[in-house]
Scaffold this motif. Structure first.
Motif, PDB file in Angstrom:
ATOM      1  N   THR A 133      30.578 -66.869   8.662  1.00 27.02           N
ATOM      2  CA  THR A 133      30.445 -65.462   8.270  1.00 27.02           C
ATOM      3  C   THR A 133      30.304 -64.568   9.491  1.00 27.02           C
ATOM      4  N   LEU A 134      29.531 -65.012  10.474  1.00 28.17           N
ATOM      5  CA  LEU A 134      29.375 -64.228  11.691  1.00 28.17           C
ATOM      6  C   LEU A 134      30.697 -64.129  12.453  1.00 28.17           C
ATOM      7  N   LYS A 135      31.413 -65.233  12.537  1.00 28.52           N
ATOM      8  CA  LYS A 135      32.698 -65.219  13.234  1.00 28.52           C
ATOM      9  C   LYS A 135      33.692 -64.307  12.532  1.00 28.52           C
ATOM     10  N   LYS A 136      33.693 -64.336  11.221  1.00 23.32           N
ATOM     11  CA  LYS A 136      34.602 -63.492  10.436  1.00 23.32           C
ATOM     12  C   LYS A 136      34.371 -62.016  10.731  1.00 23.32           C
ATOM     13  N   HIS A 137      33.127 -61.638  10.929  1.00 21.51           N
ATOM     14  CA  HIS A 137      32.782 -60.238  11.183  1.00 21.51           C
ATOM     15  C   HIS A 137      32.651 -59.930  12.673  1.00 21.51           C
ATOM     16  N   LYS A 138      33.049 -60.891  13.518  1.00 21.21           N
ATOM     17  CA  LYS A 138      33.019 -60.699  14.975  1.00 21.21           C
ATOM     18  C   LYS A 138      31.623 -60.341  15.485  1.00 21.21           C
ATOM     19  N   VAL A 139      30.624 -61.046  14.963  1.00 17.93           N
ATOM     20  CA  VAL A 139      29.234 -60.851  15.386  1.00 17.93           C
ATOM     21  C   VAL A 139      28.811 -62.044  16.237  1.00 17.93           C
ATOM     22  N   TYR A 140      28.228 -61.766  17.397  1.00 20.91           N
ATOM     23  CA  TYR A 140      27.738 -62.831  18.263  1.00 20.91           C
ATOM     24  C   TYR A 140      26.495 -63.468  17.634  1.00 20.91           C
ATOM     25  N   GLN A 141      26.358 -64.785  17.822  1.00 21.00           N
ATOM     26  CA  GLN A 141      25.174 -65.487  17.347  1.00 21.00           C
ATOM     27  C   GLN A 141      24.314 -65.895  18.534  1.00 21.00           C
ATOM     28  N   SER A 142      22.996 -65.752  18.376  1.00 22.26           N
ATOM     29  CA  SER A 142      22.041 -66.122  19.418  1.00 22.26           C
ATOM     30  C   SER A 142      20.886 -66.857  18.765  1.00 22.26           C
ATOM     31  N   MET A 143      20.328 -67.847  19.464  1.00 29.02           N
ATOM     32  CA  MET A 143      19.211 -68.621  18.922  1.00 29.02           C
ATOM     33  C   MET A 143      18.085 -68.763  19.933  1.00 29.02           C
ATOM     34  N   SER A 144      16.855 -68.765  19.415  1.00 32.39           N
ATOM     35  CA  SER A 144      15.693 -69.063  20.244  1.00 32.39           C
ATOM     36  C   SER A 144      15.734 -70.517  20.690  1.00 32.39           C
ATOM     37  N   ARG A 145      15.023 -70.804  21.747  1.00 34.24           N
ATOM     38  CA  ARG A 145      14.846 -72.192  22.134  1.00 34.24           C
ATOM     39  C   ARG A 145      13.970 -72.893  21.117  1.00 34.24           C
ATOM     40  N   LYS A 146      14.118 -74.178  20.990  1.00 26.07           N
ATOM     41  CA  LYS A 146      13.382 -74.953  19.998  1.00 26.07           C
ATOM     42  C   LYS A 146      11.875 -74.795  20.180  1.00 26.07           C
ATOM     43  N   GLY A 147      11.201 -74.426  19.088  1.00 31.01           N
ATOM     44  CA  GLY A 147       9.749 -74.340  19.099  1.00 31.01           C
ATOM     45  C   GLY A 147       9.178 -73.212  19.926  1.00 31.01           C
ATOM     46  N   ASN A 148       9.984 -72.187  20.252  1.00 32.27           N
ATOM     47  CA  ASN A 148       9.497 -71.095  21.094  1.00 32.27           C
ATOM     48  C   ASN A 148       9.554 -69.788  20.297  1.00 32.27           C
ATOM     49  N   CYS A 149       8.469 -69.475  19.606  1.00 31.21           N
ATOM     50  CA  CYS A 149       8.461 -68.288  18.749  1.00 31.21           C
ATOM     51  C   CYS A 149       8.517 -66.988  19.548  1.00 31.21           C
TER      52      CYS A 149
END
Length: 215
Positions: A133-149
C-alpha cells in the motif's frame, strides 16, 4: 494563565499532579521478522516545517471493565502533532491498522513533498499488504530499531498524555464507554488542547494559522 504561575501556586500549596506518577505499560506487536523490515529513515529527526512530510504510527492497548481489551491505532503528522486518522478495535488485526493508514493516505495524497511514515517493527508494519500500500502511494517507509521506543518518541509521548489524562485514575469503563472517551479525547487533543511547541495553539489551530501565513 501562564504555566509558570500555575507552577508557583502549586509549589506554594504543596500540590502535585498524581496522574503523572504512573508509567504506561507499552503494548508491543513485535513477532520477529515475519515480513519486510526497513531502515530507520528519520533517525529521530522528528521536526519538520512541512505538513504531511513526516508521519508516524503505532498501536496501544487498554483494559476494560467488562474483561475486554481495547486497541487503538493511529497516524500522526509530526509537523503539528495532529492525529490524522485512527482506528479502535477489540482485536489487533491487520485491518485494524490498514483502515487508519488508508484514511491518512487520502489526506496526504496532494502533499507538496513525498511523505515518509515511521513505525516500530510490529508485524502489521512488516506485512505485505502494508508495504504494498505504501509503495502504491509512493510513500517512504521507516522503522525504529528493535526494542527502541525513543525512535518513535512523538507517538509514545502522545500515548503517555492520552493515558495519563483520560485513563489512569479514572473509574473502570466498559469497552464502549472507553471507546467513546478516547474518541472525545482525540477530538479535544486535535482541536482544543494547546501546546507550547505550537505557540499556544492546538494542532488544528496551528495548521490553519500557518496555512494562512503561507497563503
Amino acid at each position: 494563565m501562564n504555566h509558570k504561575k500555575v507552577q508557583r501556586i502549586m509549589r506554594k500549596l504543596g500540590l502535585k499532579g498524581n496522574k503523572f506518577t504512573r508509567k504506561s505499560r507499552r503494548y508491543s506487536s513485535y513477532q520477529g521478522n515475519v515480513g519486510t523490515v526497513v531502515k530507520n529513515r528519520l533517525h529521530r529527526r522528528f521536526k519538520t516545517t512541512i505538513p504531511c512530510q513526516k508521519l508516524t504510527t503505532d498501536s496501544t492497548e487498554f483494559k476494560c471493565s467488562d474483561s475486554l481489551k481495547l486497541y487503538l491505532s493511529q497516524v500522526m503528522d509530526m509537523y503539528n502533532g495532529e492525529i490524522l486518522s485512527y482506528g479502535i478495535s477489540m482485536r489487533p488485526t491487520l485491518d485494524f491498522v490498514m483502515k487508519p493508514l488508508e484514511e491518512a493516505l487520502e489526506i496526504v495524497k496532494n502533499a507538496r513533498y513525498r511523505t515518509t511514515i515511521h513505525s516500530d517493527q510490529g508485524w502489521h508494519y512488516q506485512h505485505g499488504k502494508w508495504v504494498a500500500t505504501l509503495k502504491k502511494h509512493k510513500v517512504y517507509q521507516s522503522m525504529s530499531r528493535k526494542g527502541n521506543c525513543l525512535d518513535n518518541a512523538p507517538m509514545e509521548n502522545f500515548f503517555g498524555l492520552l493515558k495519563q489524562e483520560m485513563y489512569y485514575g479514572e473509574p473502570p469503563r466498559t469497552y464502549e464507554e472507553l471507546k467513546r472517551a478516547i474518541e472525545a479525547y482525540i477530538e479535544y487533543y486535535n482541536n482544543k488542547r494547546i501546546s507550547q511547541k505550537l505557540a499556544g495553539m492546538s494542532p488544528v489551530q496551528y495548521r490553519l494559522h500557518t496555512s494562512q501565513l503561507a497563503a
